[in-house]
Design a protein around this motif. Structure first.
Motif, PDB file in Angstrom:
ATOM      1  N   TYR A  53      -4.734  75.706  71.786  1.00  0.00           N
ATOM      2  CA  TYR A  53      -5.564  74.679  71.310  1.00  0.00           C
ATOM      3  C   TYR A  53      -4.416  73.405  70.768  1.00  0.00           C
ATOM      4  N   ASP A 190      -6.619  68.744  66.438  1.00  0.00           N
ATOM      5  CA  ASP A 190      -5.946  70.191  66.920  1.00  0.00           C
ATOM      6  C   ASP A 190      -4.824  70.405  66.525  1.00  0.00           C
ATOM      7  N   HIS A 219     -13.397  73.063  66.201  1.00  0.00           N
ATOM      8  CA  HIS A 219     -11.794  73.010  66.142  1.00  0.00           C
ATOM      9  C   HIS A 219     -11.236  72.834  64.743  1.00  0.00           C
TER      10      HIS A 219
END
Length: 374
Positions: A53, A190, A219
């Protein structure tokens, strides 16, 4: 992460695109190995950086890797379409063979088109989004809130790809709208707070009459939701995790509630709970911030007037959005009516670096104008 469908696409391309090419055997083997590395984009990131990610590498490499991976997937889709066309042509010709030169040209065209479309799509994905204006007709909205303007930002995925300069430009474009309220529906980041410290700093400049209210997305939980909630609050936001706030404006009231993301229980935290979020809320229209377009039937039954979501990125590619739609309860982009509730699913302001492409599905900064329902 193991994605069986990625390997299926890889094998299909090797058999249908690479093996038939009139090239030396070792050249075709080299192409097959190179394609294998490209299709393992996410796995390699996970092995090298510990996460797929947020690879902490220079932006130019993220763009290049994203272009290669998207080229691979587009080439697969185009080759599949080409093969279906060849099959139809074969049937119409009643089994007569198709000239091999035609199929060879199709293979070269597939490779070229996949690479070019990927370059266009990645270029569009990393641009600063335009403003999309939407009017929301809300029942029992007081006259004082007629014309109230909210800006929704979502899925910015601030990272080495969507970096500090991009964030500053988004903030500037949002502030130029002079909104009464800014709402954020998750997946802002992220990476860790330490890695993203400079990139998220411009968010402190977001300006609105009634401030900035945020809910968290999946996230944030991947990188420590509690730490990120504190970081966002330090940047001047109010983070709502199964809570609500009441906005008073022009003699009217508006309740803004936010719920946690559905992945929260995986991290030992409370899952989305609309009832708890609304506990003690006044008798006023309710706008719910929920990162994923889930629980919509229950939220409509609970009396929510408007649910704002993101998460889908609008499907990213026109046509592919119909697949994304099925994976998200039938909701992918734009406005929907569920009973007495309006659901709006944003295409997203940014994009995850793992699949950075947009073709026919533009990113957006969404400006809502509230109106009393007839």
């Amino acid at each position: 992460m193991f994605f069986p469908y990625v390997y299926a696409a890889y094998l299909y391309l090797v058999l249908r695109l690479i093996v038939p090419l009139p090239l030396h055997r070792y050249t075709r083997i080299g192409l097959g190995l190179a394609l294998l590395l490209v299709c393992q984009h996410h796995m390699i990131q996970r092995w090298v950086f510990g996460t797929m990610y947020s690879p902490e590498i220079p932006r130019i490499f993220i763009v290049a890797l994203g272009w290669l991976y998207c080229s691979f997937l587009l080439a697969f889709l185009l080759q599949l379409v080409a093969d279906l066309g060849l099959l139809a042509a074969w049937a119409l010709r009643r089994g007569r063979a198709i000239d091999g030169r035609v199929t060879l040209r199709l293979r070269y065209a597939t490779i070229a088109a996949g690479a070019v479309l990927s370059a266009i799509g990645v270029g569009q994905a990393i641009q600063v989004p335009e403003v999309r204006r939407v009017e929301l007709a809300i029942r029992d909205l007081s006259a004082g809130l007629d014309g109230y303007r909210m800006v929704q930002l979502t899925d910015m995925h601030i990272s080495r790809l969507m970096h500090e300069d991009w964030v500053s430009a988004v903030v500037e474009r949002s502030n130029a709208l002079r909104p009464d309220l800014v709402v954020i529906t998750g997946d802002l980041i992220d990476g860790s707070p330490q890695a993203r410290a400079r990139d998220v700093a411009p968010l402190a400049d977001l300006a609105a009459r009634h401030g900035v209210i945020a809910s968290l997305g999946n996230h944030e939980y991947y990188f420590g939701a509690e730490r990120w909630a504190r970081t966002f609050e330090g940047l001047g936001m109010r983070v709502l995790a199964n809570r609500h706030v009441t906005i008073e404006h022009g003699g009217g009231r508006l309740t803004v509630a936010g719920v946690t993301d559905r992945v929260a229980p995986r991290f030992g935290m409370e899952g989305p709970d609309t009832a708890r979020a609304l506990a003690g809320a006044p008798d006023a229209p309710v706008i719910l911030l929920s990162h994923q377009p889930i629980g919509v039937d229950g939220n409509a039954a609970a009396g929510i007037d408007v649910q704002l979501s993101g998460h889908t990125h609008g499907g990213m590619i026109r046509g592919v959005d119909q697949v994304v739609k099925r994976a998200n309860g039938g909701y992918v982009s734009g406005s929907y009516r569920i009973g007495g509730m309006q659901l709006y699913v944003s295409n997203g302001t940014g994009l995850w670096n793992g699949f950075p492409i947009r073709l026919g599905v533009p990113a957006e900064i969404t400006e809502f104008v509230l109106r009393p329902a007839p």
